[in-house]
Enzyme design. Structure first.
Site, short mmCIF file in Angstrom:
data_model
loop_
_atom_site.label_atom_id
_atom_site.label_comp_id
_atom_site.label_asym_id
_atom_site.label_seq_id
_atom_site.Cartn_x
_atom_site.Cartn_y
_atom_site.Cartn_z
N HIS A 1 -0.01 -11.67 18.23
CA HIS A 1 0.84 -11.89 17.04
C HIS A 1 1.24 -13.22 16.69
CE1 HIS A 1 3.07 -9.96 13.72
NE2 HIS A 1 3.03 -8.58 14.38
N ASP B 1 -13.09 1.31 6.80
CA ASP B 1 -14.39 2.08 7.06
C ASP B 1 -15.61 1.03 7.11
OD1 ASP B 1 -16.65 3.52 6.69
OD2 ASP B 1 -16.32 4.15 4.62
#
Length: 468
Positions: free
Chosen positions: A172, A407
């Site tokens: 992170h 996608d």
């Protein structure tokens, strides 16, 4: 439970961005980045339906995945960089990027049950560990040498003629959820369409982050004071009996909770909570459910507690829209703050527990909207308190980050799981894949507590009122 799967590693490789003179740079950590030095990496798994053979994947899909990842790293090159951790307290940690950088990519094949893994029902947490890429673990102290550690790794596992799992591990400290979302969406777009054109490139200008409160020095002192940090995937090879379950709250579920809160406030002549957004309603509901599951079994109290004990609820708060100066949405790095709400255990377990939770959460959000850095010097110590007791709750992720729209050319993900919550005991939140406006909730708990949580959650969400 499904049978133990066998995962066979097919290939290890290194993916580098195309050559560019921009790579030989150093990125200093801002005060938004430094607190994440104390945390293990985020480990999302993206599952996709993929009804082709392993040989088809290796010959047709894999080359495109590699090429598109390389091209994406050209624009998001710090993901291929390394975190430099000096032992000398006179030096600051920083991200270094060179022309020799790369991302480790592992290709594997599994005979596991893809349908079982991508369900919402209870699954053994150990079933997922072989899908997580390795990211080297290390620590540094005043008596050790400087460390240079990778920030990102990928593992793609094929379930022949069933599906694919793209496993990621990233620290992170290099990027928040917004930046990571931009990165993974760009990779998916390049993979799906070789002619994809990026509208804007990431901004690496660290000077847009203004440290008006001197938080960098405060956080660096916290880091040097502890003289240690840990970075790495830290996924156990064999963990205790814990279950991973996904719960979904629809807009209708949230509306029922909201109507009940409003009705109770009117009945008792109380002011309504200042925020009753889907996020607040979901978090308030989960806070009470998790606390009840901790002390109850089959509806009966099994654990002693003190009504006056504090219970904290920790969450991340986006900074770009809360700062009083402009930071571009394309900024690469962290730009999030930390919120911590508090309520008494006895109040949360009472008949109006959800109202108490919603009030506390709403007031914290209102404070963050007004003054994001109020009490910010305690962000690191506040997180330590949260990690130190079962009475406290943390959430990670956000339903505003639309990861289910990622996608690669095979359609939307069938399922997304966040593996790192096993260590932090956090709740993961994301937008629902199947319900417009819904929120998907991921938990990993000891199996007995998970049974209790499921009972409380289902009881509360099925009623026209709050949890009983």
């Amino acid at each position: 439970m499904a049978k133990t799967s066998i995962v066979k590693v097919l290939e290890h490789c290194k993916i580098s961005p195309p050559p560019s003179p921009n790579f030989n740079i150093t990125l200093p950590l801002t005060f938004f980045d430094i607190p994440w030095l104390f945390f293990s990496p985020t480990q999302p798994l993206f599952f996709y339906d993929y009804h082709f053979s392993t040989s088809h994947f290796l010959s047709t899909t894999l080359p495109t995945l590699k090429q598109s990842l390389s091209l994406t790293l050209l624009h998001f090159f710090p993901f291929a960089g390394n975190l430099l951790l000096p032992s000398d307290t006179n030096e600051k940690p920083r991200i270094v990027c060179t022309e020799f950088d790369f991302v480790s990519l592992t290709i594997a094949e599994s005979d596991g049950d893809f349908t079982h893994l991508t369900g919402n029902h209870p699954r053994d947490i150990n079933d997922f560990h072989s899908l997580v890429p390795e990211l080297h673990t290390g620590s540094v102290s005043a008596n050790e040498t400087t460390l240079l550690l990778p920030l990102f790794a990928v593992k793609v596992t094929v379930f022949a003629k069933s599906g694919l799992c793209i496993g990621l591990a990233y620290h992170h400290v290099v990027a928040d959820g917004r930046t990571f979302n931009n990165f993974v969406k760009t990779w998916a777009s390049f993979c799906k369409d070789s002619c994809f054109f990026m509208n804007s490139s990431p901004s690496y200008d660290r000077y847009v982050i203004l440290d008006r409160n001197g938080l960098e020095d405060v956080f660096l002192k916290e880091w040097f004071k502890r003289k240690k940090m840990v970075i790495g995937s830290e996924t156990e090879k064999d963990s205790p009996e814990m279950a991973r379950v996904t719960f979904v709250l629809s807009l209708n579920d949230m509306e029922k909770v909201k109507k009940w809160i409003i009705g109770q406030c009117r009945k008792k002549n109380w002011p309504q909570p200042v925020h009753l957004s889907p996020y607040v309603l979901t978090c308030a509901f989960l806070w009470v459910c998790l606390l009840k599951s901790l002390i109850q079994e089959d509806g009966k109290t099994t654990r002693k507690f003190h009504a006056e004990d504090p219970s904290y609820f920790g969450f991340n708060a986006g900074g770009i829209n809360r700062l009083d100066y402009q930071v571009p949405t394309s900024y690469f790095g962290n730009c999030i703050g930390f919120g911590r709400s508090m309520a008494r255990v006895g109040e949360l377990l009472g008949e109006d527990g959800i109202i108490v939770a919603a009030n506390s959460l709403g007031n914290t959000i209102k404070m963050l909207d007004r003054a994001m850095f109020e009490g910010a010097e305690k962000w690191i110590s506040d997180w330590e308190v949260l990690l130190g007791s079962d009475l406290h709750v943390m959430v990670c992720g956000s339903p505003k980050v639309d990861l289910y729209k990622t996608d690669f050319g095979w359609g939307r993900p069938k399922k997304i799981e966040e593996i790192s919550i096993e260590k932090t005991k956090a709740i993961s939140l994301s937008e629902s894949r199947d319900f417009e406006g819904g929120i998907e909730v991921g938990l990993a708990l000891p199996k007995l507590q998970m049974d209790s949580f499921s009972f409380v959650f289902n009881q509360g969400s099925s009623k026209e009122t709050g949890i009983s």
